[in-house]
Motif scaffolding. Structure first.
Motif: not given
Length: 72
Positions: A13-18, A23-28, A37-41
């Motif tokens: 999860g930390e790697v994915i968030r970083r 990349l300047g992307l939102t979870q959405t 979906n947003l909940r999964f991310v």
């Protein structure tokens, strides 16, 4: 991105968030491109241990993260 040895869902999860933030992307945005979906991310970034592998792989591909498995 430096290779990382992952031993827990939280580390993944930390790697994915970083990477998402790099990349300047939102979870959405990630959820839309990865066809999830947003909940999964959100849960994936928090290290939910029961995340569906198929969806995890789509998120990794969306973020350009390569998953490698090596034997010891």
């Amino acid at each position: 991105m430096e290779p990382v040895i992952l031993q827990t869902p939280q580390q993944l999860g930390e790697v994915i968030r970083r990477r998402r933030r790099e990349l300047g992307l939102t979870q959405t945005q990630v959820a839309e491109v990865a066809n999830t979906n947003l909940r999964f991310v959100s849960e994936l970034e928090r290290g939910k241990p029961t995340a569906r592998l198929e969806n995890v792989l789509r998120v990794l591909a969306t973020l350009g993260i390569e998953l490698k498995a090596e034997g010891r």
